[in-house]
Scaffold this motif. Structure first.
Motif, PDB file in Angstrom:
ATOM      1  N   THR A 295      45.697 -17.460 -65.467  1.00 10.63           N
ATOM      2  CA  THR A 295      47.113 -17.163 -65.658  1.00 10.63           C
ATOM      3  C   THR A 295      47.862 -18.380 -66.185  1.00 10.63           C
ATOM      4  O   THR A 295      47.401 -19.514 -66.066  1.00 10.63           O
ATOM      5  CB  THR A 295      47.801 -16.739 -64.349  1.00 10.63           C
ATOM      6  OG1 THR A 295      47.764 -17.831 -63.426  1.00 10.63           O
ATOM      7  CG2 THR A 295      47.140 -15.545 -63.737  1.00 10.63           C
TER       8      THR A 295
ATOM      9  N   HIS B 232      57.348 -19.604 -56.153  1.00 11.76           N
ATOM     10  CA  HIS B 232      56.913 -18.218 -55.933  1.00 11.76           C
ATOM     11  C   HIS B 232      58.099 -17.295 -55.770  1.00 11.76           C
ATOM     12  O   HIS B 232      58.134 -16.190 -56.333  1.00 11.76           O
ATOM     13  CB  HIS B 232      56.014 -18.134 -54.704  1.00 11.76           C
ATOM     14  CG  HIS B 232      55.905 -16.739 -54.145  1.00 11.76           C
ATOM     15  ND1 HIS B 232      55.239 -15.735 -54.796  1.00 11.76           N
ATOM     16  CD2 HIS B 232      56.435 -16.174 -53.015  1.00 11.76           C
ATOM     17  CE1 HIS B 232      55.327 -14.618 -54.101  1.00 11.76           C
ATOM     18  NE2 HIS B 232      56.054 -14.851 -53.022  1.00 11.76           N
TER      19      HIS B 232
ATOM     20  N   VAL C 119      51.995 -19.628 -65.853  1.00 14.98           N
ATOM     21  CA  VAL C 119      53.322 -19.341 -65.303  1.00 14.98           C
ATOM     22  C   VAL C 119      54.305 -20.388 -65.785  1.00 14.98           C
ATOM     23  O   VAL C 119      53.945 -21.548 -65.983  1.00 14.98           O
ATOM     24  CB  VAL C 119      53.292 -19.312 -63.759  1.00 14.98           C
ATOM     25  CG1 VAL C 119      52.426 -18.172 -63.257  1.00 14.98           C
ATOM     26  CG2 VAL C 119      52.789 -20.640 -63.198  1.00 14.98           C
TER      27      VAL C 119
ATOM     28  N   HIS D  38      59.700 -16.608 -59.081  1.00 14.66           N
ATOM     29  CA  HIS D  38      58.843 -16.153 -60.183  1.00 14.66           C
ATOM     30  C   HIS D  38      58.070 -14.893 -59.823  1.00 14.66           C
ATOM     31  O   HIS D  38      58.507 -13.782 -60.109  1.00 14.66           O
ATOM     32  CB  HIS D  38      57.904 -17.296 -60.593  1.00 14.66           C
ATOM     33  CG  HIS D  38      57.154 -17.061 -61.855  1.00 14.66           C
ATOM     34  ND1 HIS D  38      55.919 -16.448 -61.877  1.00 14.66           N
ATOM     35  CD2 HIS D  38      57.445 -17.353 -63.144  1.00 14.66           C
ATOM     36  CE1 HIS D  38      55.492 -16.366 -63.124  1.00 14.66           C
ATOM     37  NE2 HIS D  38      56.391 -16.910 -63.918  1.00 14.66           N
ATOM     38  N   GLN D  39      56.900 -15.030 -59.191  1.00 13.26           N
ATOM     39  CA  GLN D  39      56.075 -13.849 -58.923  1.00 13.26           C
ATOM     40  C   GLN D  39      56.809 -12.815 -58.064  1.00 13.26           C
ATOM     41  O   GLN D  39      56.681 -11.607 -58.274  1.00 13.26           O
ATOM     42  CB  GLN D  39      54.761 -14.226 -58.228  1.00 13.26           C
ATOM     43  CG  GLN D  39      53.897 -15.208 -58.978  1.00 13.26           C
ATOM     44  CD  GLN D  39      54.195 -16.621 -58.551  1.00 13.26           C
ATOM     45  OE1 GLN D  39      54.413 -16.909 -57.372  1.00 13.26           O
ATOM     46  NE2 GLN D  39      54.199 -17.541 -59.514  1.00 13.26           N
TER      47      GLN D  39
ATOM     48  N   CYS E 270      48.434 -19.098 -59.499  1.00 12.13           N
ATOM     49  CA  CYS E 270      49.639 -19.294 -60.313  1.00 12.13           C
ATOM     50  C   CYS E 270      50.028 -20.764 -60.340  1.00 12.13           C
ATOM     51  O   CYS E 270      51.218 -21.108 -60.376  1.00 12.13           O
ATOM     52  CB  CYS E 270      50.776 -18.439 -59.768  1.00 12.13           C
ATOM     53  SG  CYS E 270      50.420 -16.666 -59.732  1.00 12.13           S
TER      54      CYS E 270
ATOM     55  N   THR F 190      47.913 -13.739 -54.461  1.00  9.95           N
ATOM     56  CA  THR F 190      48.414 -14.726 -55.414  1.00  9.95           C
ATOM     57  C   THR F 190      48.565 -16.056 -54.691  1.00  9.95           C
ATOM     58  O   THR F 190      48.739 -16.101 -53.463  1.00  9.95           O
ATOM     59  CB  THR F 190      49.755 -14.295 -56.032  1.00  9.95           C
ATOM     60  OG1 THR F 190      50.671 -13.947 -54.989  1.00  9.95           O
ATOM     61  CG2 THR F 190      49.569 -13.097 -56.955  1.00  9.95           C
TER      62      THR F 190
ATOM     63  N   TRP G 129      55.221 -15.231 -67.703  1.00 10.31           N
ATOM     64  CA  TRP G 129      53.996 -15.054 -66.918  1.00 10.31           C
ATOM     65  C   TRP G 129      52.990 -14.337 -67.813  1.00 10.31           C
ATOM     66  O   TRP G 129      53.250 -13.232 -68.292  1.00 10.31           O
ATOM     67  CB  TRP G 129      54.274 -14.239 -65.657  1.00 10.31           C
ATOM     68  CG  TRP G 129      53.162 -14.261 -64.639  1.00 10.31           C
ATOM     69  CD1 TRP G 129      52.001 -14.967 -64.688  1.00 10.31           C
ATOM     70  CD2 TRP G 129      53.127 -13.543 -63.397  1.00 10.31           C
ATOM     71  NE1 TRP G 129      51.238 -14.748 -63.565  1.00 10.31           N
ATOM     72  CE2 TRP G 129      51.907 -13.882 -62.752  1.00 10.31           C
ATOM     73  CE3 TRP G 129      54.010 -12.654 -62.773  1.00 10.31           C
ATOM     74  CZ2 TRP G 129      51.557 -13.345 -61.518  1.00 10.31           C
ATOM     75  CZ3 TRP G 129      53.651 -12.123 -61.540  1.00 10.31           C
ATOM     76  CH2 TRP G 129      52.444 -12.465 -60.911  1.00 10.31           C
TER      77      TRP G 129
ATOM     78  N   ILE H 217      48.921 -13.173 -67.905  1.00 17.14           N
ATOM     79  CA  ILE H 217      47.754 -12.956 -67.044  1.00 17.14           C
ATOM     80  C   ILE H 217      46.596 -12.417 -67.880  1.00 17.14           C
ATOM     81  O   ILE H 217      46.784 -11.511 -68.705  1.00 17.14           O
ATOM     82  CB  ILE H 217      48.056 -11.957 -65.910  1.00 17.14           C
ATOM     83  CG1 ILE H 217      49.329 -12.344 -65.158  1.00 17.14           C
ATOM     84  CG2 ILE H 217      46.878 -11.879 -64.933  1.00 17.14           C
ATOM     85  CD1 ILE H 217      49.732 -11.332 -64.082  1.00 17.14           C
TER      86      ILE H 217
ATOM     87  N   THR I  75      50.331 -20.140 -54.947  1.00 18.59           N
ATOM     88  CA  THR I  75      51.036 -21.297 -55.507  1.00 18.59           C
ATOM     89  C   THR I  75      50.924 -22.401 -54.460  1.00 18.59           C
ATOM     90  O   THR I  75      51.846 -22.630 -53.679  1.00 18.59           O
ATOM     91  CB  THR I  75      52.513 -20.989 -55.813  1.00 18.59           C
ATOM     92  OG1 THR I  75      53.131 -20.387 -54.667  1.00 18.59           O
ATOM     93  CG2 THR I  75      52.656 -20.062 -57.003  1.00 18.59           C
TER      94      THR I  75
END
Length: 428
Positions: free
Chosen positions: A192, A13, A194, A16-17, A154, A94, A229, A231, A96
């Motif tokens: 999604t 996380h 990822v 990434h996000q 994710c 979100t 990513w 979505i 993970t």
């Protein structure tokens, strides 16, 4: 300023996000660690800031991220997590939490109401699982009359948004929360995909980041330069300007998801199990082994034929990029890290290739599953700790006296409906 609540405050996380959100600007993240007290303490001490090292072909670059401004430890303060989800300032959750964090029945994808963790959540005043916390949080949000919310899984689960929506609906019915109408009308769960290789942090990786940045950071994260990513365009509420940061918002995520699961993730699993069997420790070592490299290429040949037309034409370039990504020594991606939770990962990564082609036309994919069986059997026989939610079942099925129909039971566990003779071959 918008707000996101994130469940699962791990390295992926934060590489990434969180980076996409920081680059989009204008939003902050409430970070929820499920059980990692040390990480929470360190992030609270730093005000949520940390260093992200990005290793590419041109070397190492470091960014200082400050997008997390609230940190919660779910195992200590579940009520704070529920309040954060119900907060009207938040419009996105979100997650993970890894495949096993969803507590799904492998065969159906429905919520496993027989799971000890889910049963405990249903009996408790306050929940502890990601599913329970999210369901209670959405119930509190509905009761408060807050605005609509988008919930974005994710994790590497096929159809992750739809499965998460179904799991929350199942929990709602079992717990009697009474939020079916709110879920249908006010909450969206887009699918999604990822993609970013992010290893567990070691002292060696932290030292490299510290040398580059000039700052010692015990919670720094190292990742590769590649990031993706995708979505589904199914939002209930405003979201960050992720598109400006490179996120693709599409009508259908499934083709991208299949390409990633069947090329990157499938080969990662093969390299983990076969690579450990050949004495390797890291991905870059395994992909440099000529025997394993040939195995990866054979696996990709099979997988590529099963891909949807939308992504099949890009598969060649994707494969070339994967070899480059796997070959970076400085990433230090541990095969043991990839090897965990094999019974769940193989169902998503390797079994679909075999189901699409047939067992007789999938020798490489079957060989990858055999490598997993060999790894798991060796671990069990040597008294090691098999890091898998189905470790007790696997220990029995892979023992010297597994009992009748062990091969069939193993195939059921990983969602592999193949002829009896092919099933038997997996255990030999």
């Amino acid at each position: 300023m918008g707000r996101i609540v994130h469940l699962g405050l791990g390295n992926f996380h934060r590489a990434h996000q969180a980076l996409y959100t920081a680059q989009a600007g204008g939003w902050k993240i409430t970070g929820v660690a499920m059980r990692n007290a040390a990480l929470c303490e360190a992030l609270e001490a730093s005000g949520g800031a940390y260093h992200l090292g990005v290793r590419g072909k041109d070397g190492l670059s470091v960014e200082h991220l400050t997008v997390h401004d609230r940190i919660i430890l779910a195992s200590v303060a579940p009520e704070d997590v529920i309040k954060a989800i119900a907060d009207p300032d938040a419009s996105i959750v979100t997650l993970t939490i890894t495949e096993k964090g969803y507590h799904l029945v492998a065969e159906t994808g429905a919520l496993d109401l027989g799971s000890d963790a889910i049963k405990a959540d249903l009996a408790a005043i306050l929940p502890s699982t990601g599913i329970g916390l999210l369901a209670f949080g959405l119930a509190a949000r509905a009761k408060a009359g807050a605005e609509p919310m988008t919930v974005i899984s994710c994790d590497n689960i096929s159809g992750n948004g739809k499965k998460l929506a179904a799991a929350i609906a199942d929990f709602d019915r079992a717990a009697g929360l009474g939020i079916a109408g709110y879920l249908n009308d006010q909450v969206r769960f887009p699918d999604t995909m990822v993609d970013r290789i992010t290893p567990a942090t070691t002292s060696e990786l932290s030292d490299a980041i510290a040398e580059k940045s000039g700052a010692v950071d015990p919670i720094s994260v190292m990742t590769e330069a590649f990031s993706e990513w995708v979505i589904e365009d199914d939002f209930a509420a405003p979201y960050p300007d992720w598109k400006s940061a490179g996120v693709e918002v599409v009508v259908d995520v499934a083709p991208f998801e299949k390409r990633k699961l069947r090329l990157l993730n499938a080969s990662h699993s093969y390299l983990a199990y076969a690579g450990l069997g050949r004495g390797h420790e890291f991905v870059h070592e395994a992909i440099s082994d000529p025997i394993l490299r040939a195995g990866v290429e054979a696996l990709w040949d099979e997988a590529e034929e099963t891909l949807p037309a939308e992504v099949k034409q890009s598969a060649g370039a994707y494969r070339t990029a994967l070899i480059e990504r796997f070959s970076v020594p400085e990433i230090r991606h541990s095969l043991v890290q990839i090897a965990m939770d094999g019974s769940l990962k193989i169902r998503e990564r390797l079994s679909p290739i075999i189901l699409a082609r047939g067992a007789d036309r999938s020798p490489a994919a079957l060989g990858a599953i055999k490598a997993w069986v060999s790894f798991a059997r060796k671990t069990c026989r040597e008294g090691g700790l098999l890091n898998d939610p189905n470790k007790e079942v696997l220990a029995r099925l892979l023992s010297d006296e597994p009992g009748q129909d062990a091969a069939a039971q193993l195939c059921d566990l990983i969602g592999l409906d193949i002829p009896h003779d092919a099933q038997a071959g997996i255990l030999t």
